[in-house]
Write a protein that holds these residues in place. Structure first.
Motif, PDB file in Angstrom:
ATOM      1  N   SER A 229       0.860  -1.188   0.000  1.00  0.00           N
ATOM      2  CA  SER A 229       0.000   0.000   0.000  1.00  0.00           C
ATOM      3  C   SER A 229       0.893   1.233   0.000  1.00  0.00           C
ATOM      4  O   SER A 229       1.454   1.617   1.038  1.00  0.00           O
ATOM      5  CB  SER A 229      -0.915   0.015   1.237  1.00  0.00           C
ATOM      6  OG  SER A 229      -1.778  -1.115   1.248  1.00  0.00           O
ATOM      7  N   LYS A 230       1.006   1.849  -1.161  1.00  0.00           N
ATOM      8  CA  LYS A 230       1.958   2.944  -1.349  1.00  0.00           C
ATOM      9  C   LYS A 230       1.555   4.167  -0.516  1.00  0.00           C
ATOM     10  O   LYS A 230       0.404   4.608  -0.523  1.00  0.00           O
ATOM     11  CB  LYS A 230       2.017   3.316  -2.828  1.00  0.00           C
ATOM     12  CG  LYS A 230       3.020   4.405  -3.152  1.00  0.00           C
ATOM     13  CD  LYS A 230       3.035   4.682  -4.655  1.00  0.00           C
ATOM     14  CE  LYS A 230       4.001   5.805  -4.990  1.00  0.00           C
ATOM     15  NZ  LYS A 230       4.024   6.098  -6.454  1.00  0.00           N
ATOM     16  N   SER A 231       2.533   4.701   0.189  1.00  0.00           N
ATOM     17  CA  SER A 231       2.323   5.932   0.958  1.00  0.00           C
ATOM     18  C   SER A 231       2.952   7.098   0.199  1.00  0.00           C
ATOM     19  O   SER A 231       3.616   6.913  -0.822  1.00  0.00           O
ATOM     20  CB  SER A 231       2.933   5.806   2.354  1.00  0.00           C
ATOM     21  OG  SER A 231       4.355   5.858   2.276  1.00  0.00           O
TER      22      SER A 231
ATOM     23  N   ASP B  85       4.991   2.100   3.158  1.00  0.00           N
ATOM     24  CA  ASP B  85       3.719   1.374   3.140  1.00  0.00           C
ATOM     25  C   ASP B  85       2.810   2.003   4.193  1.00  0.00           C
ATOM     26  O   ASP B  85       3.224   2.217   5.349  1.00  0.00           O
ATOM     27  CB  ASP B  85       3.942  -0.114   3.450  1.00  0.00           C
ATOM     28  CG  ASP B  85       2.721  -0.973   3.157  1.00  0.00           C
ATOM     29  OD1 ASP B  85       1.609  -0.620   3.618  1.00  0.00           O
ATOM     30  OD2 ASP B  85       2.870  -2.005   2.474  1.00  0.00           O
ATOM     31  N   GLU B  86       1.584   2.282   3.806  1.00  0.00           N
ATOM     32  CA  GLU B  86       0.644   2.945   4.713  1.00  0.00           C
ATOM     33  C   GLU B  86       0.284   2.061   5.921  1.00  0.00           C
ATOM     34  O   GLU B  86      -0.149   2.597   6.947  1.00  0.00           O
ATOM     35  CB  GLU B  86      -0.643   3.328   3.960  1.00  0.00           C
ATOM     36  CG  GLU B  86      -0.440   4.452   2.961  1.00  0.00           C
ATOM     37  CD  GLU B  86      -1.744   4.868   2.297  1.00  0.00           C
ATOM     38  OE1 GLU B  86      -2.750   4.128   2.443  1.00  0.00           O
ATOM     39  OE2 GLU B  86      -1.762   5.934   1.655  1.00  0.00           O
ATOM     40  N   GLU B  87       0.444   0.784   5.815  1.00  0.00           N
ATOM     41  CA  GLU B  87       0.068  -0.120   6.908  1.00  0.00           C
ATOM     42  C   GLU B  87       1.299  -0.640   7.672  1.00  0.00           C
ATOM     43  O   GLU B  87       1.267  -1.696   8.282  1.00  0.00           O
ATOM     44  CB  GLU B  87      -0.732  -1.295   6.362  1.00  0.00           C
ATOM     45  CG  GLU B  87      -2.045  -0.859   5.708  1.00  0.00           C
ATOM     46  CD  GLU B  87      -2.873  -2.038   5.227  1.00  0.00           C
ATOM     47  OE1 GLU B  87      -2.501  -3.194   5.514  1.00  0.00           O
ATOM     48  OE2 GLU B  87      -3.894  -1.795   4.557  1.00  0.00           O
TER      49      GLU B  87
END
Length: 209
Positions: A114-116, A163-165
């Protein structure tokens, strides 16, 4: 006419032995007929000494062999005990590295990246991990405490904030757990994840499912 004291007249001159006088017997000597043979050399003492000498040497050989066998048994026993201890220690370490046997329980599985806003546009690979504090003391969790090893044996350090997570930096009390992603740069197939508490603690490794 014969003079009574004439030394040249018998019986005072050339006297002849009396008729009944026997000559003195001569002692028999070795080599003469009728003499006893010389006594044989005494071999008994030599043989007795030789017998004791052989017995002593044989006894010494048996004693050395017994001591050698005893030392060998002792050495084998010591080596067996040492090998058992090393095997037990290696087994405990391997169990700890496989995600169990210590205060930290770890699981890992493939996850979508999940791209930040901190990601630079390159490729990344993420793994979702869950850390459980199964001990009696606090356990520190930080993304920098993780590494990802791919199927080719290459170890990847974690890229922070891409990563957003991403897993949070926290201290887990006994019984607590936390989940999040750890991400490496590039595209690869993760094989296992390794977590080290405080960077200097015992590593815990778990395969990626």
């Amino acid at each position: 006419m014969t003079q009574p004291n004439d030394p040249n007249q018998p019986p005072y001159g050339n006297q002849q032995p009396y008729p009944n006088q026997q000559p003195y017997p001569q002692p028999p000597g070795y080599g003469f007929p009728g003499s006893p043979p010389p006594p044989p050399p005494r071999k008994g003492r030599f043989l007795k000494f030789a017998g004791f000498g052989c017995a002593g040497v044989l006894g010494l050989v048996v004693l050395v062999a017994a001591l050698t066998a005893g030392d060998g048994d002792s050495d084998d026993g010591g080596n067996t005990a040492a090998d058992s201890s090393v095997s037990a220690s290696a087994g405990a370490k391997k169990k700890s590295e496989q995600g169990g046997g210590g205060p930290v329980k770890l699981t890992a599985e493939r996850a979508e990246f999940s791209k930040s806003i901190l990601a630079d546009g390159g490729d990344y690979t993420s793994v979702r991990v869950t850390v459980v504090n199964d001990g009696d003391d606090e356990v520190s969790v930080n993304p920098l405490y993780f590494t990802i090893t791919d199927i080719d044996g290459t170890k990847h350090t974690v890229e922070l904030g891409v990563d957003e997570e991403q897993i949070d930096t926290v201290d887990l009390a006994p019984g607590e757990n936390i989940s999040g992603t750890v991400t490496g740069k590039g595209t690869f197939t993760p094989k296992y994840v390794t977590y080290t508490d405080g960077l200097l603690g015992d590593p815990v490794r778990v395969d990626v499912s």
